[in-house]
Design a protein around this motif. Structure first.
Motif, short mmCIF file in Angstrom:
data_model
loop_
_atom_site.label_atom_id
_atom_site.label_comp_id
_atom_site.label_asym_id
_atom_site.label_seq_id
_atom_site.Cartn_x
_atom_site.Cartn_y
_atom_site.Cartn_z
N ILE A 259 -76.91 -14.63 48.35
CA ILE A 259 -77.14 -15.76 49.26
C ILE A 259 -76.27 -15.56 50.51
O ILE A 259 -75.07 -15.30 50.39
N TRP B 22 -74.12 -16.97 52.58
CA TRP B 22 -73.32 -18.18 52.71
C TRP B 22 -72.92 -18.45 54.16
O TRP B 22 -72.77 -17.52 54.93
N ARG C 275 -85.17 -19.72 45.00
CA ARG C 275 -84.69 -19.14 43.76
C ARG C 275 -84.90 -20.12 42.59
O ARG C 275 -85.27 -19.72 41.48
N LEU D 7 -78.82 -18.30 41.63
CA LEU D 7 -78.55 -19.19 42.76
C LEU D 7 -77.28 -18.81 43.52
O LEU D 7 -76.98 -19.43 44.55
N SER E 44 -81.96 -21.06 48.27
CA SER E 44 -81.59 -21.60 46.97
C SER E 44 -82.78 -22.32 46.33
O SER E 44 -83.01 -22.21 45.11
N GLY F 280 -70.19 -18.30 46.49
CA GLY F 280 -71.09 -18.16 45.35
C GLY F 280 -70.36 -17.74 44.09
O GLY F 280 -70.60 -18.28 43.01
#
Length: 217
Positions: free
Chosen positions: A171, A173, A185, A167, A182, A95
């Protein structure tokens, strides 16, 4: 020179033994074979991206990790593509690295940015051309991956300013929650989203079967 409107960025790791993705090494069964596969896949990805960039009038950038400036310049020369921009990825999770690319591109006036990885055996230039085409009508484009993540993200300058880092922060990952979260969001920030076709990266040996049958480098 006028500022480019579009940029296509390939995020890649230096294809050397011990520096490839763990999932790739697991699929190949050895670090040496994983490095050979990574070299082939990186070549495939960058050449495919170059064809799409030419067709779409986009800049092309290779953002690499796992090597130093001299090795990056040599790699760029080996790819035999002109023009090709090069940069070294700084640290942080996925990210952070994607956020950094988008922030840098939009801060210098780009209107559309598309990011992809280098481990997509089935990638075609038409996939990337479609991403840019969708950005003419959408704020955000995602390429869903079969593992619940995404293999491509594209944004417009307007979408970036509306969502910022939303985004890319918080998150989980490398989990199946990446794409659903995502999309949540994006909806919360009022982004208009387009989805491309599903693809698989290197999660399974079956996706690599055609590449494993090729002669070793």
């Amino acid at each position: 020179m006028p500022i480019a409107r579009r940029q296509l960025v390939v995020l890649a790791r230096w294809p050397a033994p011990g520096r490839c993705k763990q999932r790739l090494t697991a699929s190949c069964g050895s670090s040496a074979l994983a490095a050979a596969m990574q070299r082939r896949l990186s070549w495939h990805t960058v050449q495919t991206a170059a064809a799409a960039a030419r067709h779409c009038g986009s800049e092309l950038r290779l953002s690499a990790s796992g090597l130093g400036p001299r090795a990056l310049r040599r790699w760029g020369q080996q790819l035999q593509l002109r023009p090709l921009q090069l940069d070294l990825q700084r640290g942080g999770n996925l990210g952070c690295r994607m956020h950094r690319q988008l922030q840098a591109g939009f801060s210098r006036g780009l209107q559309q940015l598309v990011l992809i990885g280098s481990d997509l055996p089935d990638l075609q230039s038409s996939d990337l051309e479609q991403a840019f085409s969708q950005l003419e009508r959408h704020d955000l484009v995602l390429g869903p991956a079969n593992d619940g993540g995404y293999w491509l993200i594209g944004m417009t300058r307007q979408g970036w300013h509306r969502s910022g880092s939303a985004l890319f922060t918080g998150i989980p990952w490398s989990t199946g929650q990446v794409l659903p979260l995502s999309l949540q969001r994006a909806a919360a920030h009022g982004l208009n989203v387009a989805l491309l076709r599903h693809q698989s990266d290197l999660d399974s040996r079956s996706a690599l079967a055609p590449w494993l049958r090729l002669p070793r480098d």
